[in-house]
Design an enzyme around this catalytic site. Structure first.
Site, PDB file in Angstrom:
ATOM      1  N   CYS A 117       0.529  -1.314   0.378  1.00 56.16           N
ATOM      2  CA  CYS A 117       0.014   0.135  -0.388  1.00 56.16           C
ATOM      3  C   CYS A 117       0.498   1.166  -0.090  1.00 56.16           C
ATOM      4  O   CYS A 117       0.662   2.526  -0.242  1.00 56.16           O
ATOM      5  CB  CYS A 117      -1.070  -0.183   1.667  1.00 56.16           C
ATOM      6  SG  CYS A 117      -2.456  -1.659   0.772  1.00 56.16           S
ATOM      7  N   HIS A 286      -4.233   6.971   1.166  1.00 62.66           N
ATOM      8  CA  HIS A 286      -4.176   5.620   1.385  1.00 62.66           C
ATOM      9  C   HIS A 286      -5.918   5.126   1.633  1.00 62.66           C
ATOM     10  O   HIS A 286      -6.705   5.531   2.474  1.00 62.66           O
ATOM     11  CB  HIS A 286      -3.363   4.321   1.936  1.00 62.66           C
ATOM     12  CG  HIS A 286      -3.472   3.516   1.506  1.00 62.66           C
ATOM     13  ND1 HIS A 286      -3.587   2.409  -0.059  1.00 62.66           N
ATOM     14  CD2 HIS A 286      -3.447   2.305   1.748  1.00 62.66           C
ATOM     15  CE1 HIS A 286      -4.156   1.431   0.557  1.00 62.66           C
ATOM     16  NE2 HIS A 286      -3.853   1.102   1.255  1.00 62.66           N
ATOM     17  N   ASN A 316      -9.903  -1.461  -1.558  1.00 66.47           N
ATOM     18  CA  ASN A 316      -9.004  -0.897  -1.465  1.00 66.47           C
ATOM     19  C   ASN A 316      -8.053  -1.674  -2.165  1.00 66.47           C
ATOM     20  O   ASN A 316      -8.059  -3.616  -2.424  1.00 66.47           O
ATOM     21  CB  ASN A 316      -7.990  -1.923   0.310  1.00 66.47           C
ATOM     22  CG  ASN A 316      -6.737  -1.513   0.422  1.00 66.47           C
ATOM     23  OD1 ASN A 316      -6.442  -0.703  -0.646  1.00 66.47           O
ATOM     24  ND2 ASN A 316      -6.152  -2.181   1.348  1.00 66.47           N
TER      25      ASN A 316
HETATM   26  N1  ACO Z   1     -18.874  -9.948   7.142  1.00 70.10           N
HETATM   27  C1  ACO Z   1     -19.598 -10.375   8.438  1.00 70.10           C
HETATM   28  N2  ACO Z   1     -19.135 -10.171   9.613  1.00 70.10           N
HETATM   29  C2  ACO Z   1     -17.235 -10.382   9.416  1.00 70.10           C
HETATM   30  C3  ACO Z   1     -16.450 -10.177   8.548  1.00 70.10           C
HETATM   31  C4  ACO Z   1     -17.265  -9.901   7.191  1.00 70.10           C
HETATM   32  N3  ACO Z   1     -17.242  -9.248   6.024  1.00 70.10           N
HETATM   33  N4  ACO Z   1     -15.362 -10.309   8.797  1.00 70.10           N
HETATM   34  C5  ACO Z   1     -15.463 -10.401  10.241  1.00 70.10           C
HETATM   35  N5  ACO Z   1     -16.356 -10.193  10.473  1.00 70.10           N
HETATM   36  C6  ACO Z   1     -16.677 -10.841  11.867  1.00 70.10           C
HETATM   37  C7  ACO Z   1     -15.461 -11.873  12.300  1.00 70.10           C
HETATM   38  O1  ACO Z   1     -15.956 -12.947  12.610  1.00 70.10           O
HETATM   39  C8  ACO Z   1     -16.219 -11.129  13.691  1.00 70.10           C
HETATM   40  O2  ACO Z   1     -16.575 -12.120  14.310  1.00 70.10           O
HETATM   41  P1  ACO Z   1     -16.983 -12.530  16.278  1.00 70.10           P
HETATM   42  O3  ACO Z   1     -16.788 -11.680  17.017  1.00 70.10           O
HETATM   43  O4  ACO Z   1     -18.192 -12.962  16.490  1.00 70.10           O
HETATM   44  O5  ACO Z   1     -16.235 -13.169  16.245  1.00 70.10           O
HETATM   45  C9  ACO Z   1     -16.517  -9.804  14.014  1.00 70.10           C
HETATM   46  O6  ACO Z   1     -16.744  -9.814  13.054  1.00 70.10           O
HETATM   47  C10 ACO Z   1     -15.104  -9.076  14.100  1.00 70.10           C
HETATM   48  O7  ACO Z   1     -13.914  -9.326  13.372  1.00 70.10           O
HETATM   49  P2  ACO Z   1     -12.908  -8.193  13.253  1.00 70.10           P
HETATM   50  O8  ACO Z   1     -11.994  -9.320  12.327  1.00 70.10           O
HETATM   51  O9  ACO Z   1     -12.009  -8.434  14.615  1.00 70.10           O
HETATM   52  O10 ACO Z   1     -13.281  -7.437  12.778  1.00 70.10           O
HETATM   53  P3  ACO Z   1     -12.941  -5.856  13.180  1.00 70.10           P
HETATM   54  O11 ACO Z   1     -13.551  -5.054  14.011  1.00 70.10           O
HETATM   55  O12 ACO Z   1     -11.432  -5.580  13.419  1.00 70.10           O
HETATM   56  O13 ACO Z   1     -12.848  -4.829  11.125  1.00 70.10           O
HETATM   57  C11 ACO Z   1     -11.651  -4.906   9.417  1.00 70.10           C
HETATM   58  C12 ACO Z   1     -12.205  -6.006  10.416  1.00 70.10           C
HETATM   59  C13 ACO Z   1     -12.298  -3.803   8.414  1.00 70.10           C
HETATM   60  C14 ACO Z   1     -10.944  -5.672   8.714  1.00 70.10           C
HETATM   61  C15 ACO Z   1     -10.415  -3.964  10.346  1.00 70.10           C
HETATM   62  O14 ACO Z   1      -9.677  -4.240  11.276  1.00 70.10           O
HETATM   63  C16 ACO Z   1      -9.693  -2.772   9.757  1.00 70.10           C
HETATM   64  O15 ACO Z   1     -10.092  -1.836   8.364  1.00 70.10           O
HETATM   65  N6  ACO Z   1      -8.266  -2.531  10.282  1.00 70.10           N
HETATM   66  C17 ACO Z   1      -7.727  -2.288   8.325  1.00 70.10           C
HETATM   67  C18 ACO Z   1      -7.413  -2.568   7.756  1.00 70.10           C
HETATM   68  C19 ACO Z   1      -6.647  -3.502   7.134  1.00 70.10           C
HETATM   69  O16 ACO Z   1      -6.043  -4.322   7.841  1.00 70.10           O
HETATM   70  N7  ACO Z   1      -6.670  -3.905   5.471  1.00 70.10           N
HETATM   71  C20 ACO Z   1      -5.805  -4.687   5.101  1.00 70.10           C
HETATM   72  C21 ACO Z   1      -5.287  -4.160   3.695  1.00 70.10           C
HETATM   73  S1  ACO Z   1      -3.848  -3.050   3.222  1.00 70.10           S
HETATM   74  C22 ACO Z   1      -2.701  -3.663   2.764  1.00 70.10           C
HETATM   75  O17 ACO Z   1      -1.589  -2.222   3.386  1.00 70.10           O
HETATM   76  C23 ACO Z   1      -2.948  -4.081   1.844  1.00 70.10           C
END
Ligand code: ACO
Length: 359
Positions: A117, A286, A316
């Site tokens: 990224c 980004h 993204n």
């Molecule tokens: N749909 C429905 N439910 C989901 C989904 C989905 N797509 N994804 C996760 N969940 C559920 C999980 O199973 C979990 O359920 P549980 O509590 O019953 O176990 C709950 O939602 C929470 O999951 P988390 O993964 O902890 O969700 P979080 O609140 O952390 O959000 C996210 C995830 C959106 C990815 C966030 O962490 C984020 O935006 N992070 C930064 C962005 C990032 O990392 N991008 C990666 C690429 S960047 C690069 O440089 C390539």
């Protein structure tokens, strides 16, 4: 005029988004997810995916030609091609040479950047250094990603998702796709390009400074465990079976680091170039998660009029986000000649940083 008085200006930009739109509802046909989960947490409403057989060099060519056309230039006017991607056409060679060949270049050097990224930001710094040193007068910089290649399901599942085949989705693939739903909903395919060139007019336009940082200790916050020559052989069917070819994302950690390190980098680059935050006309970030960008905006205290996001439509697109968001912002008239524009990104590596330019 000496090389030290040269600056690097953005002569033009261009975008390419594949025509196939994939909404959150379409994803929910093949995995356990909903628009109601995705939008509040990420801001993403839809993304674009290429058709099978289309790679990053091909979509990069469309963006590059759009940027060249916008400048009234041809590939023969380019001294160096720089290509940033984390989803290359092949393990090797890199996509830069493939793009150059597509553009009809047979001797123009092409450089590949693998900084995820932060790849386009690093490409800007690389192009700027080459141009200011006098090594090249004009650089074509492209960020392009085909993340759909990371999705492991067969064409029959794509057909269900795209409404071309009868549902419901095969339960085996529904379960597997649901196992990667936290990542599968984030990414989209797309390409963006800029033509960067030397400015010796002394008019103050051009890139004014960069701050780039890497902390490799965080490599395992965001990486692909399967594939790579630390394994012998570098790929095994077991890796595919265990979803090892899908990126691992410690989402909350990445969220926290991005929200903290991007504003720091913006402040650093402003200080380094002797500018105040209030002087910034536009900050382009980004596009990994709209909530990250809202947090950065809040930390910096920037009004809505000084930021612009388009992750809502494209997801993204990793190395393509900065040129895509720049191209659209300029098209919308949010920045133009004389504007002071900031760029910031953070991604797998971890690599992060910021740049500032007078357009
Ligand atoms: N749909 C429905 N439910 C989901 C989904 C989905 N797509 N994804 C996760 N969940 C559920 C999980 O199973 C979990 O359920 P549980 O509590 O019953 O176990 C709950 O939602 C929470 O999951 P988390 O993964 O902890 O969700 P979080 O609140 O952390 O959000 C996210 C995830 C959106 C990815 C966030 O962490 C984020 O935006 N992070 C930064 C962005 C990032 O990392 N991008 C990666 C690429 S960047 C690069 O440089 C390539």
């Amino acid at each position: 005029m000496s090389a030290t008085q040269r600056t690097t200006v953005i002569r033009s930009s261009g975008s390419y988004l594949p025509p196939q739109v994939v909404t959150n509802e379409m994803l929910s046909r093949i995995m356990d997810t909903t628009d109601e989960w995705i939008v509040p947490r990420t801001g993403i409403r839809e993304r674009r995916f290429v058709m099978p057989g289309v790679g990053p060099a091909e979509i990069a060519e469309h963006a590059a030609r759009a940027a060249l056309d916008a400048a009234g230039l041809t590939p023969a006017d380019i001294g160096l091609v720089v290509f940033a991607t984390m989803t290359p056409d092949h393990y090797f060679p890199g996509s830069g040479g493939l793009l150059a060949a597509r553009l009809g270049m047979s001797t123009t050097p092409a450089l590949d950047i693998r900084m995820q990224c932060a790849g386009f930001l690093s490409g800007l710094q690389t192009a700027d250094a080459f141009i200011r040193s006098g090594a090249f007068d004009r650089v074509l910089l492209v960020g392009a990603e085909v993340h759909s290649g990371l999705m492991p399901w067969p064409e029959s599942v794509w057909d269900v998702m795209l409404g071309r085949g009868d549902g419901p989705c095969d339960p085996y693939w529904y379960e597997r796709a649901s196992g990667m739903r936290d990542r599968a909903v984030l990414f989209g395919d797309g390409a963006g390009a800029m033509v960067l060139e030397a400015n010796e007019s002394g008019d103050g336009r051009g890139f004014l400074g960069f701050v780039m940082k890497t902390d490799g200790a965080h490599w395992d916050k965001l990486y692909v465990p399967g594939g790579g020559c630390k394994s012998r052989p570098y790929f095994t069917p077991a890796m595919f079976e265990s979803l090892g070819t899908i990126p691992i994302v410690e989402g909350r950690q990445v969220f926290r680091l991005a929200s903290q390190l991007m504003p720091e980098a913006v402040r650093d680059v402003l200080a380094k170039t002797g500018h105040r935050l209030e002087e910034l006309d536009l900050l382009l970030m980004h596009q990994a998660n709209l909530r990250i960008n809202e947090s950065v905006q809040k930390i910096l205290g920037l009004p809505d009029s000084k930021v612009f996001n388009n992750i809502q439509k494209y997801g993204n697109t990793t190395a393509a986000t900065l040129p895509l968001v720049y191209d659209e912002a300029v098209e919308l008239g949010l920045a133009g000649p004389g504007s002071l524009v900031g760029f910031t990104a953070l991604g797998a590596g971890l690599h992060w940083g910021a740049a500032i330019a007078r357009l």
